[in-house]
Design a protein around this motif. Structure first.
Motif, mmCIF file in Angstrom:
data_model
loop_
_atom_site.group_PDB
_atom_site.id
_atom_site.type_symbol
_atom_site.label_atom_id
_atom_site.label_comp_id
_atom_site.label_asym_id
_atom_site.label_seq_id
_atom_site.Cartn_x
_atom_site.Cartn_y
_atom_site.Cartn_z
ATOM 1 N N ASN A 79 0.842 -1.195 0.000
ATOM 2 C CA ASN A 79 0.000 0.000 0.000
ATOM 3 C C ASN A 79 0.880 1.249 0.000
ATOM 4 N N HIS A 80 1.120 1.774 -1.164
ATOM 5 C CA HIS A 80 2.009 2.928 -1.312
ATOM 6 C C HIS A 80 1.253 4.110 -1.906
ATOM 7 N N CYS A 128 6.710 8.551 -0.687
ATOM 8 C CA CYS A 128 5.563 7.696 -0.392
ATOM 9 C C CYS A 128 4.977 8.133 0.943
ATOM 10 N N GLN A 130 2.945 6.525 2.923
ATOM 11 C CA GLN A 130 2.638 5.473 3.904
ATOM 12 C C GLN A 130 3.532 5.658 5.136
ATOM 13 N N HIS A 133 7.468 4.965 5.452
ATOM 14 C CA HIS A 133 8.134 4.643 4.188
ATOM 15 C C HIS A 133 9.103 5.741 3.746
ATOM 16 N N MET A 138 11.966 6.013 1.058
ATOM 17 C CA MET A 138 11.128 5.873 -0.125
ATOM 18 C C MET A 138 10.820 7.259 -0.701
HETATM 19 CU CU LIG Z 1 5.484 3.169 0.378
#
Ligand SMILES: [Cu+2]
Length: 145
Positions: A79-80, A128, A130, A133, A138
């Motif tokens: 889930n990004h 990202c 999330q 992350h 990320m």
């Molecule tokens: Cu992510």
């Protein structure tokens, strides 16, 4: 009467030839406009970035993109998201008009593809959204300085 008919028939091929020439001209116009639309599609190159295919990564995480070209983000489990950030504050939206894909939950490569069109060569930083992350690295950039 016979002479008049002959004159009429003799005139027909000439009329057809005129139409033929006119068709040839419009063919030429069509060909040249096809050529120019080919040139347009050549400049609308599409770049692809894989999101989360290899852990907390964008792949590639650095990309040089010309104005007018598109970038597609393809999402992998679990889930990004992709959100525009600034270099100085890399894990937060740059402002209210940041581009943002929203979360894309998926168990395989998602059919949801987030596409942006690049308008200029200034750097576009993204991350990202999330939890954890971005802090895990990320992040990515289009047109790095
Ligand atoms: Cu992510």
């Amino acid at each position: 009467m016979k002479n008049a008919l002959f004159f009429l028939l003799a005139g027909l091929p000439f009329i057809n030839a005129q139409y033929g020439n006119s068709n040839d001209n419009s063919m030429t116009t069509t060909v040249s406009s096809t050529t120019s639309s080919t040139a347009v599609s050549a400049s609308s190159t599409v770049h692809k970035i894989d999101v989360g295919e290899d852990g907390f990564t964008f792949s590639p995480n650095t990309l040089t993109v010309s104005p007018g070209e598109k970038v597609e983000f393809h999402f992998y489990p679990q889930n990004h998201s992709v959100i525009q950030a600034s270099f100085d504050n890399p894990c937060h939206p740059i402002n209210d008009s940041s581009f943002s894909s929203g979360f894309v939950p998926t168990t395989k490569e998602s059919t949801s593809v987030f596409t942006i069109t690049i308008n200029d060569t200034s750097p576009l930083w993204y991350y990202c959204g999330q939890i954890g992350h971005c802090q895990a690295g990320m992040v990515g950039v289009i047109n790095p300085p």
